[in-house]
Design an enzyme around this catalytic site. Structure first.
Site, mmCIF file in Angstrom:
data_model
loop_
_atom_site.group_PDB
_atom_site.id
_atom_site.type_symbol
_atom_site.label_atom_id
_atom_site.label_comp_id
_atom_site.label_asym_id
_atom_site.label_seq_id
_atom_site.Cartn_x
_atom_site.Cartn_y
_atom_site.Cartn_z
ATOM 1 N N LYS A 70 34.972 -32.245 -22.377
ATOM 2 C CA LYS A 70 35.585 -30.924 -22.552
ATOM 3 C C LYS A 70 36.783 -31.126 -23.459
ATOM 4 O O LYS A 70 37.925 -31.240 -23.004
ATOM 5 C CB LYS A 70 35.961 -30.320 -21.201
ATOM 6 C CG LYS A 70 36.300 -28.836 -21.276
ATOM 7 C CD LYS A 70 36.381 -28.231 -19.894
ATOM 8 C CE LYS A 70 36.918 -26.809 -19.910
ATOM 9 N NZ LYS A 70 36.057 -25.837 -20.590
HETATM 10 N N1 PPE Z 1 30.281 -24.423 -21.313
HETATM 11 C C1 PPE Z 1 31.412 -24.311 -22.047
HETATM 12 C C2 PPE Z 1 31.337 -24.484 -23.521
HETATM 13 C C3 PPE Z 1 32.600 -24.037 -21.395
HETATM 14 O O1 PPE Z 1 33.720 -23.924 -22.107
HETATM 15 C C4 PPE Z 1 32.627 -23.854 -19.998
HETATM 16 C C5 PPE Z 1 33.909 -23.543 -19.286
HETATM 17 C C6 PPE Z 1 31.417 -23.989 -19.285
HETATM 18 C C7 PPE Z 1 30.271 -24.288 -19.980
HETATM 19 C C8 PPE Z 1 31.351 -23.856 -17.792
HETATM 20 O O2 PPE Z 1 31.973 -24.955 -17.154
HETATM 21 P P1 PPE Z 1 32.661 -24.810 -15.727
HETATM 22 O O3 PPE Z 1 33.909 -24.036 -15.918
HETATM 23 O O4 PPE Z 1 32.885 -26.204 -15.299
HETATM 24 O O5 PPE Z 1 31.683 -24.091 -14.863
HETATM 25 N N2 PPE Z 1 34.868 -22.852 -20.050
HETATM 26 C C9 PPE Z 1 36.251 -22.863 -19.654
HETATM 27 C C10 PPE Z 1 37.171 -22.402 -20.757
HETATM 28 C C11 PPE Z 1 37.104 -20.972 -21.117
HETATM 29 C C12 PPE Z 1 38.189 -20.582 -22.093
HETATM 30 O O6 PPE Z 1 38.027 -19.528 -22.723
HETATM 31 O O7 PPE Z 1 39.207 -21.277 -22.220
HETATM 32 C C13 PPE Z 1 36.463 -22.108 -18.359
HETATM 33 O O8 PPE Z 1 35.623 -21.308 -17.952
HETATM 34 O O9 PPE Z 1 37.493 -22.338 -17.727
#
Ligand code: PPE
Length: 307
Positions: A159
């Site tokens: 991430k």
């Molecule tokens: N894919 C991506 C590309 C992504 O950024 C997130 C979270 C997810 C999947 C889902 O991951 P999880 O949160 O572990 O279920 N995106 C984060 C950032 C958003 C933002 O705009 O900043 C979030 O949801 O916190």
């Protein structure tokens, strides 16, 4: 979303005033995007504030740092405690927590290892990611002309801040085209994920989601939904998904810390199912939110209650 600037931010081990949490413009991260981060939610449950899947988020942060050879100078236990402290010192109940670890000020040039690793944790109240009505009415999405990073270009399992340049391109395109969110394909043309969410599909009672090898972030909400679905005796299949399978789905939804569980009502202006939140989506949303609200027992140990 506006920040409440009266809060404190954890900055390399100390709490500083919101407006003092600054870095130099020649920091490595500003030039080369060298950061890894997390997004975590704290919910105001019936039993008081609790952080959702804190350990898993800290694990993923350390894994992201490992991929980029960043040594975080705190143990995972120390970092975890610092996150809890950040919520508490700011007297927040329901909030979004953003730990970020990055290469700071030292020298410039691509090689990062001579720049210090800086760790920061901030928290603030953040409401509904895709709009107030999204959780109920669903969102309209479009398949982006931008692809997710090919596996040998950027590691999607990290991430990393720099991955979000790709997300930004897709997100901007989708908003300019009148959608709420973008769905990206992977390098082989299969469905990957949203700009900040994972994607699920329901077809004839089976729940499908793309595998980790489809260039996506291994979402913690994704994992939670898979667990809840299996507990409801739903069949969950991780398999490659061609674009048109989205159009033919009975139900579609997005998952993420910020987006939680958000139904999709159309893709490329093709209505999905009845164009309403589907039955399976609603069931999964319900069981997800019941845990977060502390209305049912936390049978998976997902919540870290604050004192
Ligand atoms: N894919 C991506 C590309 C992504 O950024 C997130 C979270 C997810 C999947 C889902 O991951 P999880 O949160 O572990 O279920 N995106 C984060 C950032 C958003 C933002 O705009 O900043 C979030 O949801 O916190």
């Amino acid at each position: 979303m506006a920040f409440d600037e009266s809060g404190k931010i954890w900055f390399n081990g100390k709490f500083v005033d919101w407006k003092e949490a600054n870095i130099h413009v020649l920091s490595h991260v500003v030039h080369y995007g060298s950061s890894v981060f997390e997004g975590i939610r704290c919910y105001n449950t019936k039993q008081g504030p609790a952080i959702f899947r804190l350990k898993e988020h800290v694990d993923r942060l350390y894994n992201s740092a490992r991929i980029y050879r960043m040594d975080i100078p705190y143990s995972q236990e120390e970092f975890l405690k610092a996150i809890v402290d950040t919520v508490q010192i700011n007297r927040l109940k329901a909030c979004y927590i953003r730990p970020v670890v990055f290469r700071g000020y030292g020298e410039l040039g691509v090689y990062p290892l001579n720049c210090p690793v800086i760790s920061v944790i901030a928290a603030w109240a953040w409401g509904k990611y895709l709009g107030e009505e999204a959780l109920e009415l669903g969102v309209d999405v479009g398949v982006s002309s931008w692809r997710r990073m090919a596996p040998d270009t950027m590691p999607n399992l990290a991430k990393a801040g720099s991955n979000y340049m790709n997300s930004q391109l897709a997100k901007m395109e989708s908003l300019f085209n009148g959608y709420h969110e973008a769905i990206m394909l992977d390098y082989s043309g299969m469905v990957s994920e949203g700009s900040g969410e994972n994607i699920f599909l329901v077809k004839e009672g089976i729940l499908y989601t793309p595998p980790v090898s489809s260039s996506l972030l291994n979402g913690i909400t994704r994992d939670s939904i898979i667990t809840l679905a299996q507990d409801m005796d739903l069949d969950v299949v991780e398999q490659q998904i061609p674009r048109e399978m989205l159009y033919l789905a009975d139900e579609l939804f997005l998952t993420g810390t910020a987006a939680e569980v958000t139904p999709i009502r159309s893709v490329d202006q093709i209505i999905i199912g009845e164009g309403l939140r589907g039955e399976v989506t609603q069931k999964l949303q319900d069981s997800f939110f019941k845990i977060l609200e502390g209305k049912v027992e936390d049978r998976y140990g997902w919540l870290t209650y604050l004192k």
